[in-house]
Design an enzyme around this catalytic site. Sequence first.
Site, PDB file in Angstrom:
ATOM      1  N   HIS A 250    -107.619  49.390 -12.391  1.00 31.93           N
ATOM      2  CA  HIS A 250    -106.165  49.391 -12.217  1.00 31.93           C
ATOM      3  C   HIS A 250    -105.659  48.240 -11.358  1.00 31.93           C
ATOM      4  O   HIS A 250    -104.571  47.753 -11.568  1.00 31.93           O
ATOM      5  CB  HIS A 250    -105.704  50.704 -11.558  1.00 31.93           C
ATOM      6  CG  HIS A 250    -105.566  51.829 -12.507  1.00 31.93           C
ATOM      7  ND1 HIS A 250    -105.311  53.127 -12.099  1.00 31.93           N
ATOM      8  CD2 HIS A 250    -105.630  51.875 -13.859  1.00 31.93           C
ATOM      9  CE1 HIS A 250    -105.224  53.911 -13.160  1.00 31.93           C
ATOM     10  NE2 HIS A 250    -105.420  53.187 -14.237  1.00 31.93           N
TER      11      HIS A 250
ATOM     12  N   SER B 215     -98.966  63.577 -13.408  1.00 28.87           N
ATOM     13  CA  SER B 215     -99.002  64.229 -12.098  1.00 28.87           C
ATOM     14  C   SER B 215     -99.756  65.543 -12.261  1.00 28.87           C
ATOM     15  O   SER B 215    -100.159  65.914 -13.368  1.00 28.87           O
ATOM     16  CB  SER B 215     -97.588  64.496 -11.580  1.00 28.87           C
ATOM     17  OG  SER B 215     -96.969  65.514 -12.352  1.00 28.87           O
ATOM     18  N   MET B 216     -99.913  66.273 -11.142  1.00 22.56           N
ATOM     19  CA  MET B 216    -100.678  67.519 -11.193  1.00 22.56           C
ATOM     20  C   MET B 216    -100.063  68.552 -12.122  1.00 22.56           C
ATOM     21  O   MET B 216    -100.754  69.432 -12.616  1.00 22.56           O
ATOM     22  CB  MET B 216    -100.791  68.120  -9.787  1.00 22.56           C
ATOM     23  CG  MET B 216    -101.623  67.306  -8.828  1.00 22.56           C
ATOM     24  SD  MET B 216    -101.825  68.147  -7.245  1.00 22.56           S
ATOM     25  CE  MET B 216    -100.135  68.137  -6.619  1.00 22.56           C
TER      26      MET B 216
ATOM     27  N   LEU C  80    -109.796  64.075  -8.690  1.00 26.55           N
ATOM     28  CA  LEU C  80    -110.681  64.449  -9.791  1.00 26.55           C
ATOM     29  C   LEU C  80    -110.010  65.639 -10.472  1.00 26.55           C
ATOM     30  O   LEU C  80    -109.706  66.632  -9.813  1.00 26.55           O
ATOM     31  CB  LEU C  80    -112.066  64.814  -9.274  1.00 26.55           C
ATOM     32  CG  LEU C  80    -113.146  65.120 -10.326  1.00 26.55           C
ATOM     33  CD1 LEU C  80    -114.528  64.866  -9.735  1.00 26.55           C
ATOM     34  CD2 LEU C  80    -113.085  66.556 -10.826  1.00 26.55           C
ATOM     35  N   GLU C  81    -109.796  65.522 -11.765  1.00 23.22           N
ATOM     36  CA  GLU C  81    -109.032  66.563 -12.462  1.00 23.22           C
ATOM     37  C   GLU C  81    -109.753  66.980 -13.738  1.00 23.22           C
ATOM     38  O   GLU C  81    -110.150  66.141 -14.552  1.00 23.22           O
ATOM     39  CB  GLU C  81    -107.630  66.045 -12.793  1.00 23.22           C
ATOM     40  CG  GLU C  81    -106.672  67.112 -13.272  1.00 23.22           C
ATOM     41  CD  GLU C  81    -105.242  66.583 -13.298  1.00 23.22           C
ATOM     42  OE1 GLU C  81    -104.495  66.833 -12.334  1.00 23.22           O
ATOM     43  OE2 GLU C  81    -104.877  65.908 -14.284  1.00 23.22           O
TER      44      GLU C  81
ATOM     45  N   HIS D 196    -100.099  52.120 -15.825  1.00 23.70           N
ATOM     46  CA  HIS D 196    -101.327  52.763 -15.338  1.00 23.70           C
ATOM     47  C   HIS D 196    -101.101  54.193 -14.880  1.00 23.70           C
ATOM     48  O   HIS D 196    -102.022  54.852 -14.427  1.00 23.70           O
ATOM     49  CB  HIS D 196    -101.945  51.946 -14.206  1.00 23.70           C
ATOM     50  CG  HIS D 196    -101.421  52.275 -12.836  1.00 23.70           C
ATOM     51  ND1 HIS D 196    -100.077  52.261 -12.522  1.00 23.70           N
ATOM     52  CD2 HIS D 196    -102.069  52.617 -11.693  1.00 23.70           C
ATOM     53  CE1 HIS D 196     -99.935  52.586 -11.256  1.00 23.70           C
ATOM     54  NE2 HIS D 196    -101.109  52.807 -10.724  1.00 23.70           N
ATOM     55  N   GLY D 197     -99.875  54.699 -14.999  1.00 24.01           N
ATOM     56  CA  GLY D 197     -99.601  56.064 -14.570  1.00 24.01           C
ATOM     57  C   GLY D 197     -98.120  56.363 -14.698  1.00 24.01           C
ATOM     58  O   GLY D 197     -97.372  55.624 -15.343  1.00 24.01           O
ATOM     59  N   ALA D 198     -97.691  57.452 -14.060  1.00 20.45           N
ATOM     60  CA  ALA D 198     -96.286  57.835 -14.121  1.00 20.45           C
ATOM     61  C   ALA D 198     -95.432  56.988 -13.191  1.00 20.45           C
ATOM     62  O   ALA D 198     -94.260  56.736 -13.461  1.00 20.45           O
ATOM     63  CB  ALA D 198     -96.137  59.318 -13.763  1.00 20.45           C
TER      64      ALA D 198
ATOM     65  N   HIS E 150    -105.489  59.645  -5.172  1.00 14.91           N
ATOM     66  CA  HIS E 150    -106.808  59.691  -5.821  1.00 14.91           C
ATOM     67  C   HIS E 150    -107.233  61.139  -6.040  1.00 14.91           C
ATOM     68  O   HIS E 150    -106.994  61.994  -5.195  1.00 14.91           O
ATOM     69  CB  HIS E 150    -107.837  58.941  -4.973  1.00 14.91           C
ATOM     70  CG  HIS E 150    -107.557  57.470  -4.911  1.00 14.91           C
ATOM     71  ND1 HIS E 150    -107.984  56.669  -3.877  1.00 14.91           N
ATOM     72  CD2 HIS E 150    -106.871  56.655  -5.747  1.00 14.91           C
ATOM     73  CE1 HIS E 150    -107.595  55.433  -4.083  1.00 14.91           C
ATOM     74  NE2 HIS E 150    -106.913  55.397  -5.208  1.00 14.91           N
TER      75      HIS E 150
END
Length: 965
Positions: free
Chosen positions: A812, A863-864, A689-690, A887-889, A687
């Site tokens: 998700h 990812s970051m 915040l980006e 829903h993501g990588a 989890h």
Amino acid sequence: MSNPTFEADGITLEKVREHVWEIPQEGDMRTPARVLASEPLLEEISDDKTLEQLTNTTHLPGITKHAICMPDGHQGYGFPVGGVGALDAEDGCISPGAVGYDINCLTGDTDVLLEYGRRLPIEDLEKRFEEENAMVAGEEFTPSTIRLFTERDDATVYEVETETGDRITATADHPFRTPDGMRPLEELSEGDEVHLQPFRGVPDEEPEEFTVLSEDDVANENPQLVRALEDRDLLPLKSTDDAFNRFLKLVGFHTGDGAIGSGGQTWFYGEPTDLESIQDDIDAIGFTPSKIYERDRAHEIDGKTFETTEYSVRANSKAFQKVLLELGAPDGRKIESDFTTPWYFDRLTNWQKALYVSAYFGAEMSAPAAQHDKNLYCPKVSQTRVAAVADDGEEFMADIASFLGDLDIETNQIERFETDSSADRETIRLRFGVKNDSENLIRFFSTVGYRYNHEKRRKAAKAIQYLKTKEAVIDRRATIAREAKAMADGGTPAQDIKSEFDVNERFVERSIWDGRSGRPRPPAEFPGFEDYCETTTVGDDYTVAARIRSIEPIDEAHRVYDIGVTHDAHNFVADGFVVSNCGVRMMRTNLTYDDLQGREEELVDALFANVPSGLGGGGIVEAGVDTVDEILGRGVDWALENGHAVEEDLLHCEDEGMREEADPEKITQKAKDRGKNQIGSLGSGNHFLEVQRVTDVFHDEVGEAYGLEEDQIVVLIHCGSRGLGHQTCNDYLRKIEQQHQGLLNQLPDKELAAAPAGSQLAEDYYAAMNAAINFAWVNRQLIMHRTRQVFERVFDRSWETMEMDLLYDVAHNIAKKETHTVDGEERELYVHRKGATRAFPAGHPEVPKAYRDVGQPVIIPGSMGAGNFVLRGGENSMDLTFGSTAHGAGRLMSRTQAKSEYWGGDVQQQLEDQEQIYVKAQSGATVAEEAPGVYKDVDEVVRVSDELGIGDKVARTFPVCNIKG
């Protein structure tokens, strides 16, 4: 040319068309299963149990068309992460396992530490867990009610052993507390540290029931005193009452460091922290303790004067004093008293005797201390009595020594000393101690020890670990000595023997030639006890860190168990070890990357300081029960009414931020208690915040509709319903196990626990899950609101001026009743999306009006160090995936492997130096676990989604600042 089939550990997948692979229906499978992936992604997906779990889901009653795995799929719990399953809402079922839950399990013989220093195998808690309190290691060591008990069969378990010899057997998913927070066993490796609670307690026994205080004992007392006892349910007082256990501690401590005063005043003396615990027990019994008093006292010894500060607390109730005296507290001057152990002492269980004795030791026994270097003194306790009652004092000590003997704790002989007689009377000093060999001291400190004395308990925790460490070192040296002697007897040259072992050569020589007798001593470099204490940290919950020596699989499958506690720390102590729905939203701004450059560090620091993150509690708002219920029932509408949202936020949120089917009454109080202090917090793990910049817009028309353009700054928030959602799944899992065992027995994996559609439990779970979804939406809304405020301070302008508007919020982990066309007929289905995203196409009535002409926004975090994507629901999604996409990588590497391959500080520095990405997290381990190399290639995941037409590429973003739990 691509292969028409793909073999994966006994499972054959047939290629239906590009990026679509099918596991044919066979045996008890109700439908085929499909994996949507390119061959490179399929190779990665097949590396774990994803395909097995996907196949298992096809056994769920009512499953329709296919069980589906998205391109980012990986092994989950029961149901793969990235899995989609549509189950008939009339004849099928609803499965918490297909939404997301955890059962973290221990073998049945694992001892759980309970209140009052009792320990009990976890399997024996099944019929009484709701009546018990387990000990929790949080900010302090405290009892907590148990609200969950689970069990399952045929689990694979592992034995964990620390360097101090502590052992526990658990499943791979069971979380252990570490210096970096809770981590599942599968993420731990040899050399990692875990937290131990060295106090093990006394085996639990059912006390004999008898009356310790009756109406006859107070027959001659003032009626007001009698009423005071009756009002507190203390008359009669029985040996099985909770209040009696508290009185045992108070009587024990008072015998050592208390005084009976006039007018019903009962005094206790100690350090402030210890007196607070005494206040708590007095209050729990029903009486009102005083504040803690402080006074300076002058003393003179051998002609030298000095001052000390004395702290005390008192109870002012004559009724309280009467009970204490009837239960054996000495009255008057103790030096002249004929008191012994209480009259009922022999009738108590060992754990009850330990309450009395440990509290007395907390007041009177010496703390653990070094005798010389590596050995400890005998902990001793003494009394002075006038000669006429010295025999009573010796009887008192003999009773205590006998009790310790019952626990295999050896004591020294009771000593009598004549003292300097005062005035015209003779006094006798009595003393005895616990023998100071290591194993005996470990038994004493870990089963009885000290109560109402914080510092002695901390020192005892250090002493236990020091002695265990010393014994482990000595055991190793003894083994080396035996092996060296055996090698020498077999003719191996001495020099070869010396090179075989990593110890002092002189030790090997003495082992070979000097005929060593007895156990060896620790090496010269082994620290003394006081040096060890200087470098060893013990928490206020008396926990210490220990390194893992080994993690070994156990061959046979086991029946395993777990419990859940209500305390916010969400842990409990087992065999001495401390063991515990998400979605995403994007906010756009009118800022550009140029506006942000040079302010990255200031912004990431401000966000980290103002948005709560990490494993524990603490949110943006603190809520009472009524507020939590409103949030659960109303979702983001509550945030709007309370100034945390604007109307436009609701219009750009899935379901406008409220599930009308939600029922707060279907959420347990325990789940609400977990959630009330976490509203507006990120949590931990993946989890985040980006802050991101838009690097590419692939579809101009849709990009314009979404308000996205190149070089624009956006903010991505990824988190869920925190402990409330997790607890809700666990609560309903327990009910499913109790009420629908027949269905569970039909499934190949008990982790797919499900309630039949149409059952009351299915309806209750659906209502509770929808309430948890509302909670998750509010959680993300509050974080977004706080983010707006942080941007206002950093950029010195209003968030409205910066056009910080919500693009979209999508869940998700969710199961939703939806209508889909199956074989030409419209059917109502429970569509389970676990780590998958709803992706409805243009024109669908459930897409918000603002986006209905172009399709629902879909947000795919990478990812970051990689890109993130904004997609729109694709035209083929309804036919292929029940309106779903990735829903993501998707994880490529376990957290354990990630920590072994990456160092958090290095990852942080590389991201900043090479990519100008600024990351801030609660720990380096979190950064390592979320390193860019840990995830699949998000570009490949999105390419497959785009080419299949289930989620079309709209824009790509790239990280600038990131905060993690």
